[in-house]
Design an enzyme around this catalytic site. Structure first.
Site, PDB file in Angstrom:
ATOM      1  N   SER A 117       0.841  -1.202   0.000  1.00 56.05           N
ATOM      2  CA  SER A 117       0.000   0.000   0.000  1.00 56.05           C
ATOM      3  C   SER A 117       0.867   1.240   0.000  1.00 56.05           C
ATOM      4  O   SER A 117       1.957   1.266   0.591  1.00 56.05           O
ATOM      5  CB  SER A 117      -0.853  -0.045   1.265  1.00 56.05           C
ATOM      6  OG  SER A 117      -1.320   1.240   1.581  1.00 56.05           O
ATOM      7  N   TYR A 141      -1.620   0.120  10.323  1.00 59.19           N
ATOM      8  CA  TYR A 141      -1.902  -0.531   9.042  1.00 59.19           C
ATOM      9  C   TYR A 141      -0.684  -0.429   8.114  1.00 59.19           C
ATOM     10  O   TYR A 141      -0.183  -1.425   7.592  1.00 59.19           O
ATOM     11  CB  TYR A 141      -3.132   0.113   8.378  1.00 59.19           C
ATOM     12  CG  TYR A 141      -3.313  -0.296   6.945  1.00 59.19           C
ATOM     13  CD1 TYR A 141      -3.768  -1.566   6.619  1.00 59.19           C
ATOM     14  CD2 TYR A 141      -3.006   0.588   5.898  1.00 59.19           C
ATOM     15  CE1 TYR A 141      -3.917  -1.947   5.298  1.00 59.19           C
ATOM     16  CE2 TYR A 141      -3.152   0.204   4.576  1.00 59.19           C
ATOM     17  CZ  TYR A 141      -3.608  -1.059   4.281  1.00 59.19           C
ATOM     18  OH  TYR A 141      -3.738  -1.440   2.970  1.00 59.19           O
ATOM     19  N   LYS A 145       2.149  -3.323   6.520  1.00 58.41           N
ATOM     20  CA  LYS A 145       2.506  -3.508   5.106  1.00 58.41           C
ATOM     21  C   LYS A 145       4.025  -3.418   4.934  1.00 58.41           C
ATOM     22  O   LYS A 145       4.633  -4.181   4.190  1.00 58.41           O
ATOM     23  CB  LYS A 145       1.790  -2.470   4.232  1.00 58.41           C
ATOM     24  CG  LYS A 145       0.283  -2.651   4.183  1.00 58.41           C
ATOM     25  CD  LYS A 145      -0.102  -3.960   3.499  1.00 58.41           C
ATOM     26  CE  LYS A 145      -1.591  -4.221   3.505  1.00 58.41           C
ATOM     27  NZ  LYS A 145      -1.952  -5.524   2.924  1.00 58.41           N
TER      28      LYS A 145
END
Ligand code: UDP
Length: 328
Positions: A117, A141, A145
């Protein structure tokens, strides 16, 4: 026919990718725990219900199907929730990916395309942002990643496994043939939320931040059509099958649109007015996030075809008008 294991194959980008895999002569085996995915979105190959943290189940499914590669979408995606419940994100996104890599290694499956991402960049120092920019995620988050990207690099060095990590910008739009679309619960993304407002399902849309240093004061993002994203996964798969070295690439349209530009496009295309209200910025939202797309074009031969804003909004509108509209 070659078989590809698609974790998260019942989800938004996963299901679009399964459709394209089938179209190009592969058998997509969707592996999904259906916590966020939808069984009725798995229509182009079998569904194996399972969680990526469940090593035994992964082992069973890999042994049964002997995939030539894995496309790994499964994971938690809501940035806000990752701040409130980081453990869930580390468990699913990091521990789950580790379990998957270990089972792949044990079974001799050596190719993986991973959903990374643009959130790994945090607030990028320059725009458009290239893959060589420093990684500085501002949410758990984004941290998960980055951690999985690092894990893939380490596994490549230690075991010779090959990966393509695709750093998505803002996925949006729906299958142009109307068979698939975006169905998140809760829905946090801009385009589907604006369409819900256009349908009268919400009283208004909140604009998170109207004082950014951008021409109209709202944040700029790079919206990339979900079918273009699906095509990027196929291009990455072909690259790995052809013996390509491990690679990390941005997948975006290479063009930015402000929140207000998106809302205006939604009003124009739907022909339905709706109210907007200024709201505070969301924590960690950078003013501008636009992809430098040269590496994807050069290494994967991938360029977007449907990622102009009108095609994104038109295909999403066709989907949401049919699936979200209140019963007449
Ligand atoms: N956004 C907004 N109102 C909403 C949802 C999103 O103003 O109801 C903004 C958000 O702050 C960001 C952009 O729209 O600048 C895209 O947000 P989205 O959640 O779709 O994707 P993200 O950029 O977080 O991955």
């Amino acid at each position: 026919m070659t078989t590809v294991l698609v974790t998260g194959g019942a989800g938004y980008i996963g299901s679009h990718t399964c459709k394209l895999l089938a179209r190009t002569g592969r058998l997509p085996v969707a592996f999904d725990d259906l916590s966020n995915g939808h069984a009725d979105a798995v229509r182009w190959g079998p569904l194996e219900v399972g969680n990526i943290e469940d090593s035994r189940r992964l082992r069973e499914v890999i042994a049964a199907w002997r995939p030539e590669a894995v496309i790994h979408f499964a994971g938690l995606i809501e940035v806000g929730r990752s701040v409130e419940d980081p453990a869930a994100f580390y468990r699913t996104n990091v521990t789950g990916s580790l379990a998957l890599l270990e089972e792949m290694g044990a079974a001799g499956v050596r190719r993986i395309v991973f959903s990374s991402s643009a959130s790994v960049y945090g607030v990028p120092p320059a725009s458009p942002v290239s893959e060589d920019a420093p990684l500085d995620p501002v949410s758990p988050y984004g941290e998960t990643k980055r951690a999985v990207e690092a894990m893939l690099d380490a596994f490549a060095r230690a075991h010779g496994a090959r990966h393509a990590a695709l750093r998505y910008f803002n996925a949006a739009g729906a299958d142009p043939e109307g068979e698939l679309g975006e169905r998140h619960d809760p829905e946090t993304h801009l385009v589907p939320r604006a369409l819900r407002a256009a349908l009268g399902l919400e009283s208004h849309i909140a604009i998170f931040g109207t004082d950014y240093p951008t021409p109209d004061g709202t944040a700029i993002r790079d919206y990339v059509h979900v079918s273009d994203l699906a095509a990027a996964h196929l291009a990455a798969l072909d690259y790995l099958v052809a013996g390509g070295d491990p690679v990390t690439v941005n997948i975006g349209a290479g063009r930015g649109h402000s929140v207000r530009q998106v809302l205006d496009a939604v009003r124009r295309i739907t022909g339905r007015p709706f109210a907007e209200r200024p709201a505070p910025r969301r924590t960690g939202d950078p003013p501008e996030l636009v992809a430098a797309t040269g590496r994807a074009a050069r290494l994967l031969g991938w360029t977007p075809r449907l990622s102009d804003l009108d095609s994104i909004v038109e295909t999403a509108w066709a989907w949401h008008a049919r699936h979200d509209a209140p019963e007449a």
